[in-house]
Design a protein around this motif. Structure first.
Motif, PDB file in Angstrom:
ATOM      1  N   UNK A  91       0.861  -1.184   0.000  1.00 31.94           N
ATOM      2  CA  UNK A  91       0.000   0.000   0.000  1.00 31.94           C
ATOM      3  C   UNK A  91       0.890   1.225   0.000  1.00 31.94           C
ATOM      4  N   UNK A  92       0.877   1.967  -1.097  1.00 28.40           N
ATOM      5  CA  UNK A  92       1.667   3.189  -1.189  1.00 28.40           C
ATOM      6  C   UNK A  92       0.944   4.299  -0.448  1.00 28.40           C
ATOM      7  N   UNK A  93       1.668   4.938   0.484  1.00 27.87           N
ATOM      8  CA  UNK A  93       1.132   6.066   1.227  1.00 27.87           C
ATOM      9  C   UNK A  93       1.553   7.343   0.512  1.00 27.87           C
ATOM     10  N   UNK A  94       0.579   8.099   0.034  1.00 27.00           N
ATOM     11  CA  UNK A  94       0.864   9.300  -0.755  1.00 27.00           C
ATOM     12  C   UNK A  94       0.368  10.540  -0.017  1.00 27.00           C
ATOM     13  N   UNK A  95       1.267  11.491   0.187  1.00 26.95           N
ATOM     14  CA  UNK A  95       0.878  12.791   0.730  1.00 26.95           C
ATOM     15  C   UNK A  95       0.515  13.695  -0.441  1.00 26.95           C
ATOM     16  N   UNK A  96      -0.648  14.324  -0.335  1.00 28.22           N
ATOM     17  CA  UNK A  96      -1.150  15.180  -1.417  1.00 28.22           C
ATOM     18  C   UNK A  96      -1.431  16.584  -0.881  1.00 28.22           C
ATOM     19  N   UNK A  97      -0.384  17.330  -0.551  1.00 29.06           N
ATOM     20  CA  UNK A  97      -0.608  18.667   0.017  1.00 29.06           C
ATOM     21  C   UNK A  97      -1.130  19.648  -1.026  1.00 29.06           C
TER      22      UNK A  97
END
Length: 198
Positions: A91-97
């Motif tokens: 599971x890729x954890x992506x930060x989308x600021x």
């Protein structure tokens, strides 16, 4: 060893990273159920600055190819990068600021990291083994492209998820590993400058 009478606190206190997980993995439907415990993560202005990408099957091989390309690794025909194959589900954890006048990017990255850890805890409580892996190539151009990240997004790493072996569970039950002393993490604000307090 029991630390708490509350099962949730007990699960949090006994959580361990599982470096070698088994072949079973939660379905997307099971993940959606667990995400109900993740979405309340502390999130200033409710910007929702994170998302998840599941990698199963051939997606994991594609990640290995992207990592090799980023590292400049050339393999023999038929050889491949097996690191992403250490779990059936990544599971890729992506930060989308996003730009916001009152919420700096670091706060939004903290929210994404918080969501990742809450998901780790939820998976652990549900009986799954998890290892959060990162690496210097996580945000290389090749790896970012493989995940379809936008320019402002950051890859925070991957949760390697799978079943836990009976032998690992036995070792957990037999472990006498002491808990960290919580005193080292708790302090108080220093007094005003010049009052002689240290």
């Amino acid at each position: 060893m029991t630390f708490f009478s509350d099962p949730v606190l007990e699960s949090m206190a006994t959580r361990r990273s599982v470096s070698k997980v088994g072949p079973e993995a939660p379905t997307d439907e099971e993940l959606l159920e667990l995400l109900a415990a993740v979405t309340p993560v502390a999130d200033h202005k409710a910007l929702r600055p994170w998302r998840l990408i599941t990698l199963r099957g051939d997606d994991r091989a594609r990640l290995g190819e992207a990592l090799d390309a980023a590292a400049g690794t050339v393999r023999e025909p038929g050889d491949s990068n097996t690191k992403p194959l250490r779990a059936e589900l990544l599971i890729a954890m992506v930060a989308s600021p996003t730009d916001h006048p009152k919420v700096p990017e670091w706060e939004q990255l903290a929210t994404a990291a918080g969501a990742g850890h809450l998901l780790e805890l939820a998976l652990w409580q549900a009986g799954w083994g998890v290892m959060w892996r990162t690496g210097v190539l996580a945000n290389s151009a090749e790896v970012r492209a493989a995940h379809g990240l936008s320019e402002q997004e950051h890859l925070m790493g991957w949760l390697y998820v799978g079943s836990i072996s009976d032998s690992f569970r036995r070792r957990m039950l037999e472990s006498n590993r002491p808990a960290l002393d919580p005193h080292q993490f708790l302090g108080s604000m220093p007094g005003p400058a010049g009052d002689g307090q240290h």
